[in-house]
Design a protein around this motif. Structure first.
Motif, PDB file in Angstrom:
ATOM      1  N   ASN A 140     -12.781  23.281  -1.810  1.00 25.74           N
ATOM      2  CA  ASN A 140     -13.544  22.101  -1.355  1.00 25.74           C
ATOM      3  C   ASN A 140     -14.899  22.018  -2.065  1.00 25.74           C
ATOM      4  OD1 ASN A 140     -11.740  20.902   0.632  1.00 25.74           O
ATOM      5  ND2 ASN A 140     -12.066  22.792   1.799  1.00 25.74           N
ATOM      6  N   ARG A 141     -15.512  23.199  -2.278  1.00 26.71           N
ATOM      7  CA  ARG A 141     -16.801  23.215  -2.969  1.00 26.71           C
ATOM      8  C   ARG A 141     -16.616  22.789  -4.432  1.00 26.71           C
ATOM      9  NH1 ARG A 141     -19.825  27.199  -5.402  1.00 26.71           N
ATOM     10  NH2 ARG A 141     -18.386  28.868  -4.807  1.00 26.71           N
ATOM     11  N   ALA A 142     -15.531  23.240  -5.042  1.00 22.81           N
ATOM     12  CA  ALA A 142     -15.254  22.839  -6.429  1.00 22.81           C
ATOM     13  C   ALA A 142     -15.093  21.318  -6.515  1.00 22.81           C
ATOM     14  CB  ALA A 142     -13.988  23.535  -6.930  1.00 22.81           C
ATOM     15  N   LEU A 143     -14.359  20.741  -5.551  1.00 22.14           N
ATOM     16  CA  LEU A 143     -14.150  19.286  -5.558  1.00 22.14           C
ATOM     17  C   LEU A 143     -15.474  18.552  -5.369  1.00 22.14           C
ATOM     18  CD1 LEU A 143     -10.845  19.138  -3.470  1.00 22.14           C
ATOM     19  CD2 LEU A 143     -11.095  18.378  -5.835  1.00 22.14           C
ATOM     20  N   SER A 144     -16.324  19.052  -4.454  1.00 25.70           N
ATOM     21  CA  SER A 144     -17.578  18.302  -4.266  1.00 25.70           C
ATOM     22  C   SER A 144     -18.518  18.482  -5.442  1.00 25.70           C
ATOM     23  CB  SER A 144     -18.259  18.617  -2.923  1.00 25.70           C
ATOM     24  OG  SER A 144     -18.246  19.966  -2.662  1.00 25.70           O
ATOM     25  N   ASP A 145     -18.475  19.631  -6.110  1.00 22.11           N
ATOM     26  CA  ASP A 145     -19.291  19.790  -7.326  1.00 22.11           C
ATOM     27  C   ASP A 145     -18.822  18.820  -8.409  1.00 22.11           C
ATOM     28  OD1 ASP A 145     -20.806  21.725  -6.122  1.00 22.11           O
ATOM     29  OD2 ASP A 145     -19.908  23.430  -7.175  1.00 22.11           O
ATOM     30  N   LEU A 146     -17.502  18.641  -8.515  1.00 23.72           N
ATOM     31  CA  LEU A 146     -16.968  17.707  -9.510  1.00 23.72           C
ATOM     32  C   LEU A 146     -17.359  16.271  -9.149  1.00 23.72           C
ATOM     33  CD1 LEU A 146     -15.187  17.110 -11.978  1.00 23.72           C
ATOM     34  CD2 LEU A 146     -13.194  17.109 -10.474  1.00 23.72           C
ATOM     35  N   ARG A 147     -17.223  15.947  -7.859  1.00 26.00           N
ATOM     36  CA  ARG A 147     -17.567  14.592  -7.391  1.00 26.00           C
ATOM     37  C   ARG A 147     -19.026  14.264  -7.712  1.00 26.00           C
ATOM     38  NH1 ARG A 147     -16.252  15.379  -2.455  1.00 26.00           N
ATOM     39  NH2 ARG A 147     -14.126  14.591  -2.395  1.00 26.00           N
ATOM     40  N   ALA A 148     -19.897  15.269  -7.561  1.00 27.17           N
ATOM     41  CA  ALA A 148     -21.331  15.048  -7.761  1.00 27.17           C
ATOM     42  C   ALA A 148     -21.749  15.205  -9.223  1.00 27.17           C
ATOM     43  CB  ALA A 148     -22.111  16.023  -6.883  1.00 27.17           C
ATOM     44  N   GLY A 149     -20.802  15.521 -10.102  1.00 20.32           N
ATOM     45  CA  GLY A 149     -21.145  15.675 -11.517  1.00 20.32           C
ATOM     46  C   GLY A 149     -21.971  16.920 -11.797  1.00 20.32           C
ATOM     47  N   ARG A 150     -21.764  17.982 -10.980  1.00 17.72           N
ATOM     48  CA  ARG A 150     -22.570  19.198 -11.157  1.00 17.72           C
ATOM     49  C   ARG A 150     -21.925  20.214 -12.100  1.00 17.72           C
ATOM     50  NH1 ARG A 150     -23.965  18.446  -5.435  1.00 17.72           N
ATOM     51  NH2 ARG A 150     -22.051  19.482  -4.802  1.00 17.72           N
ATOM     52  N   ILE A 151     -20.794  19.857 -12.712  1.00 18.68           N
ATOM     53  CA  ILE A 151     -20.071  20.843 -13.529  1.00 18.68           C
ATOM     54  C   ILE A 151     -20.135  20.470 -15.002  1.00 18.68           C
ATOM     55  CG2 ILE A 151     -17.806  21.854 -13.991  1.00 18.68           C
ATOM     56  CD1 ILE A 151     -17.175  21.230 -11.000  1.00 18.68           C
ATOM     57  N   ASN A 152     -20.541  21.423 -15.835  1.00 19.48           N
ATOM     58  CA  ASN A 152     -20.437  21.241 -17.282  1.00 19.48           C
ATOM     59  C   ASN A 152     -19.074  21.756 -17.703  1.00 19.48           C
ATOM     60  OD1 ASN A 152     -22.664  19.991 -18.300  1.00 19.48           O
ATOM     61  ND2 ASN A 152     -23.760  21.870 -18.841  1.00 19.48           N
ATOM     62  N   GLY A 153     -18.251  20.894 -18.248  1.00 27.40           N
ATOM     63  CA  GLY A 153     -16.905  21.337 -18.622  1.00 27.40           C
ATOM     64  C   GLY A 153     -15.948  21.161 -17.459  1.00 27.40           C
ATOM     65  N   ALA A 154     -15.192  22.225 -17.116  1.00 27.33           N
ATOM     66  CA  ALA A 154     -14.112  22.097 -16.140  1.00 27.33           C
ATOM     67  C   ALA A 154     -14.233  23.129 -15.024  1.00 27.33           C
ATOM     68  CB  ALA A 154     -12.765  22.281 -16.848  1.00 27.33           C
ATOM     69  N   ALA A 155     -13.900  22.716 -13.811  1.00 27.29           N
ATOM     70  CA  ALA A 155     -13.829  23.655 -12.680  1.00 27.29           C
ATOM     71  C   ALA A 155     -12.446  24.284 -12.650  1.00 27.29           C
ATOM     72  CB  ALA A 155     -14.103  22.924 -11.371  1.00 27.29           C
ATOM     73  N   VAL A 156     -12.394  25.578 -12.363  1.00 29.15           N
ATOM     74  CA  VAL A 156     -11.108  26.295 -12.331  1.00 29.15           C
ATOM     75  C   VAL A 156     -11.055  27.191 -11.098  1.00 29.15           C
ATOM     76  CG1 VAL A 156      -9.644  27.967 -13.531  1.00 29.15           C
ATOM     77  CG2 VAL A 156     -10.927  26.292 -14.856  1.00 29.15           C
ATOM     78  N   LEU A 157      -9.961  27.083 -10.335  1.00 21.92           N
ATOM     79  CA  LEU A 157      -9.733  27.972  -9.190  1.00 21.92           C
ATOM     80  C   LEU A 157      -8.987  29.209  -9.667  1.00 21.92           C
ATOM     81  CD1 LEU A 157      -8.384  25.464  -6.483  1.00 21.92           C
ATOM     82  CD2 LEU A 157     -10.765  26.136  -6.935  1.00 21.92           C
TER      83      LEU A 157
END
Ligand SMILES: [Zn+2]
Ligand SMILES: [Zn+2]
Length: 329
Positions: A308-325
């Protein structure tokens, strides 16, 4: 088996214990070591894509190893490293499947949308839609190739032989596509959210020839623009930036409405098109390139329980590149 499940749109994913059924004839059981978090997952969770399977285990950028096989599944050995993409199954007989356009199959099933995906310790997949993953790139850095890389590659292919290519929305897909395009000798122009200096620097670090705000005009007219940001207002902006005869390729599965725009932006044979899904052929071509090229993926790692935290970081544009679980962590 531990998994993160979506029970209904616009709700948090729920940690669950799920019983994995026995694999069907051509199915394999895959122990998941890494699963990328794609913008499409956000569209599913946020209810912007209709009728997902519910409850649903999202995730369609899966890297793992074969743990068990159905009676007729012999393509991969036990322990083989494989990738599972968005396209999970097609009918094989419709006009699209019969003409090399299985990405448009009306019966198609999609991983992490109409089939359970990789936000889990293990999953089932039809072996015919998996990719063999060779090479020594680690699992976490490989995961984003399964969609951001692959759909990104298809969108670049549909941009034709464009030499000057604009990429709107410099996230997971664009950071991979930029490297492929530069390797192919193209010039890449990166368009980021106005004010997002981190994204601008990130794009510059990958060797693009220009990086600027998405509402800015590039220093020269583009041959093609590819839109990864799900923002309809970027379509007229991109049309304004491409030369006559150039194309604007919309690579996302969902986009906010495109505002009306004057016909002169389309006039002189500019075109707008979308990219839907992928074919297995796209995957084979792309992974052949990925084996040759020292493609560097920039990732942010999360434990499975932090989906859920990964999804909200992506939603908010807080990730450089890609989020990976990392479900095995
Ligand atoms: Zn079909
Ligand atoms: Zn995706």
């Amino acid at each position: 088996m531990r998994a993160m499940r979506l029970l209904g749109p616009r709700t948090d994913l729920v940690p669950s214990e799920v019983e994995l059924r026995a694999p069907g004839e051509r199915e394999v059981v895959i122990e998941v070591s890494a699963c990328g978090v794609c913008r499409t997952d956000l569209h599913v969770v946020d209810g912007e894509l209709e009728q997902p399977r519910l409850p649903l285990i999202p995730g369609h950028e899966v890297v793992g190893r074969i743990a068990a096989r159905g009676v007729a599944a012999q393509r991969f050995a036990i322990g083989a490293r494989v990738g599972v993409p968005w396209l999970g199954w097609t009918c094989g007989v419709c006009r699209y499947c019969a003409s090399g356009q299985e990405n448009l199959c009306e019966q198609a099933r999609f991983t992490g949308y109409t089939l359970d995906g990789g936000y889990a310790r293990a999953m089932l997949a039809d072996e015919r839609y998996c990719f063999a993953l060779e090479g020594d790139r680690d699992d976490a850095h490989t995961a984003p190739l399964l969609c951001a890389g692959l759909i990104g590659y298809r969108s670049l292919r549909l941009a034709g032989d464009a030499e000057k290519v604009g990429l709107y929305g410099f996230g997971a897909a664009a950071h991979i596509v930029a490297q492929v395009a530069i390797h192919q000798g193209r010039r890449v122009y990166a368009f980021v959210r106005p004010g997002d200096e981190a994204a601008k620097r990130f794009a510059e670090s990958l060797g693009v020839c220009w990086a600027g705000a998405s509402d800015a005009r590039p220093p020269e007219a583009l041959d093609a623009a590819i839109l990864y940001a799900p923002v309809g207002a970027l379509v007229p902006a991109a049309l304004e930036a491409v030369r006559p005869g150039g194309s604007v390729v919309c690579a996302g599965i969902h986009m906010s409405d495109i505002p009306t725009f004057p016909y002169r932006l389309l006039w002189r044979e500019r075109c707008v098109r979308s990219v839907a899904n992928l074919t297995r052929q796209d995957g084979e071509e792309f992974f052949a390139i990925a084996r040759e090229l020292p493609l560097a993926t920039t990732i942010a790692e999360y434990e499975l329980g932090d989906a859920n935290r990964a999804l909200s970081d992506l939603r908010a544009g807080r990730i450089n590149g890609a989020a990976v679980l990392l479900p095995a962590a």
